[in-house]
Design a protein around this motif. Structure first.
Motif, PDB file in Angstrom:
ATOM      1  N   GLY A 142       1.716  11.310   2.408  1.00 19.39           N
ATOM      2  CA  GLY A 142       0.917  12.473   2.210  1.00 19.39           C
ATOM      3  C   GLY A 142      -0.136  11.957   2.116  1.00 19.39           C
ATOM      4  N   ARG A 143      -0.905  11.066   0.963  1.00 20.12           N
ATOM      5  CA  ARG A 143      -1.767  10.221   0.438  1.00 20.12           C
ATOM      6  C   ARG A 143      -3.523  10.982   1.859  1.00 20.12           C
ATOM      7  NH1 ARG A 143      -2.950   4.464  -1.399  1.00 20.12           N
ATOM      8  NH2 ARG A 143      -3.426   4.027   0.789  1.00 20.12           N
ATOM      9  N   GLY A 144      -3.163  11.093   3.146  1.00 21.01           N
ATOM     10  CA  GLY A 144      -4.032  11.287   3.937  1.00 21.01           C
ATOM     11  C   GLY A 144      -4.917  10.501   4.165  1.00 21.01           C
ATOM     12  N   ILE A 195      10.496  -0.323  -9.014  1.00 18.77           N
ATOM     13  CA  ILE A 195      10.776   0.652  -8.674  1.00 18.77           C
ATOM     14  C   ILE A 195      10.140   1.647  -9.016  1.00 18.77           C
ATOM     15  CG2 ILE A 195      11.767   1.810  -7.601  1.00 18.77           C
ATOM     16  CD1 ILE A 195      13.786  -0.895  -7.700  1.00 18.77           C
ATOM     17  N   ASN A 196       9.230   2.246  -8.754  1.00 18.85           N
ATOM     18  CA  ASN A 196       8.783   3.255  -8.851  1.00 18.85           C
ATOM     19  C   ASN A 196       8.875   4.382  -8.513  1.00 18.85           C
ATOM     20  OD1 ASN A 196       6.425   5.171  -9.047  1.00 18.85           O
ATOM     21  ND2 ASN A 196       4.935   5.303  -7.443  1.00 18.85           N
ATOM     22  N   ASP A 197      10.254   4.985  -8.465  1.00 19.98           N
ATOM     23  CA  ASP A 197      11.007   6.304  -8.400  1.00 19.98           C
ATOM     24  C   ASP A 197      10.678   6.915  -8.814  1.00 19.98           C
ATOM     25  OD1 ASP A 197      12.838   7.784  -7.393  1.00 19.98           O
ATOM     26  OD2 ASP A 197      14.725   6.988  -7.141  1.00 19.98           O
ATOM     27  N   GLU A 198      10.426   7.253 -10.445  1.00 15.35           N
ATOM     28  CA  GLU A 198       9.949   8.252 -11.009  1.00 15.35           C
ATOM     29  C   GLU A 198       8.839   8.059 -11.465  1.00 15.35           C
ATOM     30  OE1 GLU A 198       9.055  10.952 -12.931  1.00 15.35           O
ATOM     31  OE2 GLU A 198      10.493  10.033 -14.334  1.00 15.35           O
ATOM     32  N   SER A 201       1.259  -0.945  -0.138  1.00  8.41           N
ATOM     33  CA  SER A 201      -0.093  -0.164   0.367  1.00  8.41           C
ATOM     34  C   SER A 201       0.999   1.343   0.158  1.00  8.41           C
ATOM     35  CB  SER A 201      -0.743  -0.060   1.081  1.00  8.41           C
ATOM     36  OG  SER A 201      -1.771   1.368   0.912  1.00  8.41           O
ATOM     37  N   GLY A 202       1.031   2.337  -1.232  1.00 10.69           N
ATOM     38  CA  GLY A 202       1.868   3.034  -1.445  1.00 10.69           C
ATOM     39  C   GLY A 202       2.819   3.139  -1.853  1.00 10.69           C
ATOM     40  N   ALA A 203       2.413   1.933  -2.735  1.00 10.63           N
ATOM     41  CA  ALA A 203       3.688   2.007  -3.433  1.00 10.63           C
ATOM     42  C   ALA A 203       3.600   2.820  -5.145  1.00 10.63           C
ATOM     43  CB  ALA A 203       4.321   0.464  -3.708  1.00 10.63           C
ATOM     44  N   GLY A 204       2.115   3.261  -5.259  1.00 16.17           N
ATOM     45  CA  GLY A 204       1.979   3.497  -6.110  1.00 16.17           C
ATOM     46  C   GLY A 204       1.205   2.992  -7.661  1.00 16.17           C
ATOM     47  N   LYS A 205       0.976   1.787  -7.223  1.00 17.70           N
ATOM     48  CA  LYS A 205       0.298   1.366  -8.133  1.00 17.70           C
ATOM     49  C   LYS A 205      -1.156   2.225  -8.592  1.00 17.70           C
ATOM     50  CE  LYS A 205      -1.571  -1.681  -5.029  1.00 17.70           C
ATOM     51  NZ  LYS A 205      -0.448  -1.192  -3.838  1.00 17.70           N
ATOM     52  N   SER A 206      -2.175   2.605  -8.542  1.00 19.71           N
ATOM     53  CA  SER A 206      -3.456   3.288  -8.242  1.00 19.71           C
ATOM     54  C   SER A 206      -2.066   4.496  -9.513  1.00 19.71           C
ATOM     55  CB  SER A 206      -4.112   4.010  -7.073  1.00 19.71           C
ATOM     56  OG  SER A 206      -4.253   3.196  -6.375  1.00 19.71           O
ATOM     57  N   SER A 207      -1.557   5.430  -8.853  1.00 19.63           N
ATOM     58  CA  SER A 207      -1.123   6.129  -9.751  1.00 19.63           C
ATOM     59  C   SER A 207      -0.746   5.391 -10.539  1.00 19.63           C
ATOM     60  CB  SER A 207       0.541   6.875  -9.331  1.00 19.63           C
ATOM     61  OG  SER A 207      -0.540   7.008  -7.710  1.00 19.63           O
ATOM     62  N   ILE A 208       0.285   4.678 -11.088  1.00 15.54           N
ATOM     63  CA  ILE A 208       0.553   3.795 -11.948  1.00 15.54           C
ATOM     64  C   ILE A 208      -0.602   3.508 -13.569  1.00 15.54           C
ATOM     65  CG2 ILE A 208       2.475   2.119 -13.194  1.00 15.54           C
ATOM     66  CD1 ILE A 208       3.719   2.258 -10.584  1.00 15.54           C
TER      67      ILE A 208
HETATM   68  P1  ADP Z   1      -1.313   2.376  -3.730  1.00 20.99           P
HETATM   69  O1  ADP Z   1      -1.721   2.258  -5.162  1.00 20.99           O
HETATM   70  O2  ADP Z   1      -0.253   1.382  -4.341  1.00 20.99           O
HETATM   71  O3  ADP Z   1      -1.794   2.302  -3.007  1.00 20.99           O
HETATM   72  P2  ADP Z   1      -0.730   5.580  -5.261  1.00 20.99           P
HETATM   73  O4  ADP Z   1      -0.586   5.381  -5.857  1.00 20.99           O
HETATM   74  O5  ADP Z   1      -2.480   6.047  -3.991  1.00 20.99           O
HETATM   75  O6  ADP Z   1      -0.861   3.784  -4.752  1.00 20.99           O
HETATM   76  O7  ADP Z   1       0.101   6.326  -4.353  1.00 20.99           O
HETATM   77  C1  ADP Z   1       0.541   7.157  -2.579  1.00 20.99           C
HETATM   78  C2  ADP Z   1       0.969   8.927  -2.900  1.00 20.99           C
HETATM   79  O8  ADP Z   1       1.897   8.070  -3.567  1.00 20.99           O
HETATM   80  C3  ADP Z   1       0.145   9.322  -3.117  1.00 20.99           C
HETATM   81  O9  ADP Z   1      -0.243   9.488  -3.268  1.00 20.99           O
HETATM   82  C4  ADP Z   1       0.860   9.577  -4.650  1.00 20.99           C
HETATM   83  O10 ADP Z   1       0.201  11.198  -5.474  1.00 20.99           O
HETATM   84  C5  ADP Z   1       2.002   9.775  -4.381  1.00 20.99           C
HETATM   85  N1  ADP Z   1       2.607   8.780  -5.941  1.00 20.99           N
HETATM   86  C6  ADP Z   1       2.480   8.018  -6.334  1.00 20.99           C
HETATM   87  N2  ADP Z   1       3.576   7.408  -7.682  1.00 20.99           N
HETATM   88  C7  ADP Z   1       4.673   7.865  -6.605  1.00 20.99           C
HETATM   89  C8  ADP Z   1       6.281   9.120  -7.101  1.00 20.99           C
HETATM   90  N3  ADP Z   1       6.786   8.225  -7.944  1.00 20.99           N
HETATM   91  N4  ADP Z   1       6.616  10.262  -6.725  1.00 20.99           N
HETATM   92  C9  ADP Z   1       5.675  10.937  -5.437  1.00 20.99           C
HETATM   93  N5  ADP Z   1       4.741  10.526  -5.674  1.00 20.99           N
HETATM   94  C10 ADP Z   1       4.450   9.196  -5.920  1.00 20.99           C
END
Ligand code: ADP
Ligand code: 5GP
Length: 183
Positions: free
Chosen positions: A127-129, A161-164, A6-13
């Motif tokens: 930060g996602r809050g 690796i979700n760096d950038e 959780s928080g790795a960035g799956k949804s954003s990707i």
């Molecule tokens: P997940 O779906 O894996 O739980 P999210 O996509 O919700 O994760 O990402 C968690 C938080 O990190 C969000 O606030 C998102 O905007 C932020 N985030 C995602 N990818 C990155 C990244 N590469 N660099 C910085 N912040 C990121």
């Protein structure tokens, strides 16, 4: 299949991959309450426990699991229909679900998304809050366990690796393209 702590960035990707491809997103069913901004039917289908348990009993789910004390599952029919129509289907589910899908569809591409480090994971989730302090602690504590479970499962052959963010999205798009056109 996209999994990761959780928080790795799956949804954003996944959001970006969907914007750049014509892949079909499998909308999961969950008993977890919606977060602010989440839309019923597009982020998740939000249901109560009896409804979820009926879906299990009726065999409507391709896979399901209990994660952080809530039910999550993949409705089978939309996935099967999209696959029959030749679409690429994206499931964003946990390791337990990953194992179940691997048994049923070993030919799928299994991607594990990692944050660049523990401190960054904490920063992103905070930060996602969207989580209460207790839920946040639980998700962070579980992250290590999930990494170990993912490794032990032998299911995940791709690690991103979700760096950038943009680079991670590009990697996932490349994986999808390669798996569709293996030669
Ligand atoms: P997940 O779906 O894996 O739980 P999210 O996509 O919700 O994760 O990402 C968690 C938080 O990190 C969000 O606030 C998102 O905007 C932020 N985030 C995602 N990818 C990155 C990244 N590469 N660099 C910085 N912040 C990121
Ligand atoms: P969140 O509450 O942060 O949206 O999701 C919590 C965890 O549940 C994440 O690891 C997410 O991938 C997983 N998850 C979401 N939908 C499903 C699903 O349909 N099945 C399974 N097994 N896990 C899911």
């Amino acid at each position: 299949m996209i999994s990761g702590p959780s928080g790795a960035g799956k949804s954003s990707i996944v959001r970006e991959v969907l914007a750049r491809t014509d892949a079909f997103f499998s909308v999961s069913v969950t008993t977890r309450p919606p977060r602010p901004g989440e839309v019923d039917g597009s982020d998740y289908r939000f249901v109560d426990r009896p409804t979820f348990e009926k879906m299990i009993a009726d065999g409507q789910l391709l896979e399901w699991a209990e994660v952080f004390g809530q039910y999550y599952g993949t409705p089978a029919e939309p996935v099967l229909q999209a696959l029959a129509a030749g679409r690429t289907v994206i499931l964003q589910i946990d390791v337990q679900g990953g194992r179940q899908v691997h048994r049923k569809m070993p030919q799928a591409a299994f991607v594990w998304v990692r944050p660049p480090g523990d401190a960054e994971l904490r920063r992103r989730l905070t930060g996602r809050g969207t989580e209460s302090p207790e839920a946040l602690r639980r998700r962070l504590q579980t992250a290590q366990q999930e990494n170990r479970a993912a490794k032990a499962s032998g299911v995940y052959t791709h690690i991103v690796i979700n760096d950038e963010l943009n680079r991670a999205v590009q990697q996932v798009v490349e994986i999808l393209t390669r798996e569709q056109n293996p030669i």
